[in-house]
Design a protein around this motif. Sequence first.
Motif, mmCIF file in Angstrom:
data_model
loop_
_atom_site.group_PDB
_atom_site.id
_atom_site.type_symbol
_atom_site.label_atom_id
_atom_site.label_comp_id
_atom_site.label_asym_id
_atom_site.label_seq_id
_atom_site.Cartn_x
_atom_site.Cartn_y
_atom_site.Cartn_z
ATOM 1 N N ALA A 1 -0.967 4.796 -9.159
ATOM 2 C CA ALA A 1 -1.475 5.802 -8.221
ATOM 3 C C ALA A 1 -2.740 5.264 -7.569
ATOM 4 O O ALA A 1 -3.674 4.862 -8.261
ATOM 5 C CB ALA A 1 -1.765 7.107 -8.958
ATOM 6 N N TYR A 2 -2.779 5.262 -6.231
ATOM 7 C CA TYR A 2 -3.921 4.722 -5.497
ATOM 8 C C TYR A 2 -4.738 5.785 -4.770
ATOM 9 O O TYR A 2 -5.870 5.523 -4.384
ATOM 10 C CB TYR A 2 -3.446 3.695 -4.472
ATOM 11 C CG TYR A 2 -2.888 2.423 -5.059
ATOM 12 C CD1 TYR A 2 -3.274 1.984 -6.320
ATOM 13 C CD2 TYR A 2 -1.969 1.655 -4.354
ATOM 14 C CE1 TYR A 2 -2.763 0.827 -6.866
ATOM 15 C CE2 TYR A 2 -1.456 0.481 -4.887
ATOM 16 C CZ TYR A 2 -1.855 0.068 -6.140
ATOM 17 O OH TYR A 2 -1.355 -1.086 -6.678
ATOM 18 N N GLY A 3 -4.168 6.950 -4.543
ATOM 19 C CA GLY A 3 -4.892 7.977 -3.798
ATOM 20 C C GLY A 3 -4.323 9.353 -4.060
ATOM 21 O O GLY A 3 -3.192 9.493 -4.547
ATOM 22 N N SER B 1 -1.930 4.147 0.122
ATOM 23 C CA SER B 1 -3.270 4.143 -0.471
ATOM 24 C C SER B 1 -4.114 5.366 -0.150
ATOM 25 O O SER B 1 -5.168 5.558 -0.751
ATOM 26 C CB SER B 1 -4.029 2.893 -0.019
ATOM 27 O OG SER B 1 -4.040 2.798 1.393
ATOM 28 N N GLY B 2 -3.700 6.199 0.805
ATOM 29 C CA GLY B 2 -4.517 7.350 1.164
ATOM 30 C C GLY B 2 -3.697 8.488 1.729
ATOM 31 O O GLY B 2 -2.569 8.290 2.190
ATOM 32 N N ALA B 3 -4.280 9.674 1.708
ATOM 33 C CA ALA B 3 -3.597 10.878 2.204
ATOM 34 C C ALA B 3 -4.602 11.788 2.892
ATOM 35 O O ALA B 3 -5.785 11.810 2.529
ATOM 36 C CB ALA B 3 -2.931 11.633 1.056
ATOM 37 N N ASN B 4 -4.140 12.530 3.886
ATOM 38 C CA ASN B 4 -5.003 13.532 4.501
ATOM 39 C C ASN B 4 -5.132 14.737 3.554
ATOM 40 O O ASN B 4 -4.663 14.695 2.411
ATOM 41 C CB ASN B 4 -4.491 13.941 5.886
ATOM 42 C CG ASN B 4 -3.214 14.760 5.832
ATOM 43 O OD1 ASN B 4 -2.427 14.662 4.883
ATOM 44 N ND2 ASN B 4 -2.985 15.579 6.842
ATOM 45 N N ILE C 1 0.161 13.512 5.923
ATOM 46 C CA ILE C 1 0.034 12.216 6.597
ATOM 47 C C ILE C 1 -0.525 11.216 5.594
ATOM 48 O O ILE C 1 -1.545 11.484 4.937
ATOM 49 C CB ILE C 1 -0.891 12.307 7.828
ATOM 50 C CG1 ILE C 1 -0.389 13.376 8.792
ATOM 51 C CG2 ILE C 1 -0.980 10.949 8.532
ATOM 52 C CD1 ILE C 1 -1.339 13.645 9.947
ATOM 53 N N LEU C 2 0.116 10.068 5.469
ATOM 54 C CA LEU C 2 -0.263 9.059 4.483
ATOM 55 C C LEU C 2 -0.504 7.723 5.176
ATOM 56 O O LEU C 2 0.003 7.479 6.269
ATOM 57 C CB LEU C 2 0.846 8.894 3.432
ATOM 58 C CG LEU C 2 1.438 10.185 2.843
ATOM 59 C CD1 LEU C 2 2.605 9.852 1.930
ATOM 60 C CD2 LEU C 2 0.375 10.980 2.106
ATOM 61 N N VAL C 3 -1.266 6.855 4.535
ATOM 62 C CA VAL C 3 -1.507 5.515 5.075
ATOM 63 C C VAL C 3 -1.354 4.482 3.976
ATOM 64 O O VAL C 3 -1.404 4.801 2.783
ATOM 65 C CB VAL C 3 -2.910 5.397 5.704
ATOM 66 C CG1 VAL C 3 -3.037 6.288 6.919
ATOM 67 C CG2 VAL C 3 -4.010 5.704 4.682
ATOM 68 N N GLY C 4 -1.180 3.221 4.408
ATOM 69 C CA GLY C 4 -1.049 2.151 3.442
ATOM 70 C C GLY C 4 -0.665 0.851 4.101
ATOM 71 O O GLY C 4 -1.161 0.519 5.185
ATOM 72 N N SER C 5 0.247 0.141 3.463
ATOM 73 C CA SER C 5 0.646 -1.178 3.940
ATOM 74 C C SER C 5 2.143 -1.367 3.751
ATOM 75 O O SER C 5 2.721 -0.931 2.756
ATOM 76 C CB SER C 5 -0.113 -2.263 3.154
ATOM 77 O OG SER C 5 0.267 -3.551 3.570
#
Length: 199
Positions: free
Chosen positions: A67-69, A113-116, A121-125
């Motif tokens: 778990a990263y975020g 790696s992240g969430a609003n 809405i999520l972000v990462g790679s």
Amino acid sequence: MKLSNACRSIDSDLRAVHTVDRLACERNAALQVGRALLFVGCSVAAARAQSFQGIGDLPGGIFESAAYGVSADGSTVVGLSKSAAGSEAIRWRASGLISLGDLAGGPVESFASGANYDGTILVGSGRDATTHRGVRWDGTVLTQLPQVSGHAGYSSCQGISSDGATLSAFNSNGTIAGYSSVTAVRIDNGVLTALPYGN
């Protein structure tokens, strides 16, 4: 004179008794308030008690997840999990764990790696045929993020604002195995800006 002295003595004694009674009453009230605050404090502490729960793992492959975020409302956890296909970005909610997929063309090596605020809405790679790229998920719809000129290599997105409108990422001029220049960027409603270097 003796009667007057006796009256003064009785009056003084009555004042002393009254003072003692008042102090005792105040101490008792303070004790009751202290007990009430202790009760409230214990109730708040109980309400904030922490617990731990595994988020599980995708089927296939070795059992490995991270778990990263987490979203600010606590409803959504993001990270990665190993599956038969590779290492996949994941989203966990009370309903369970799902894969978020990856970019096409390369090995499966994505992560979130992240969430609003509410995890919509999520972000990462993600990984394409060349290298890793910064990505965004609207729900489960994956989009590759833009990169600045001269830094179209390895990139990743780690930060996202509460409303999901602003993202923070970095862009490089090479692959994850080797690059000579990296720049931080922000993306505001799709508009990309390279951030200046500090002194």
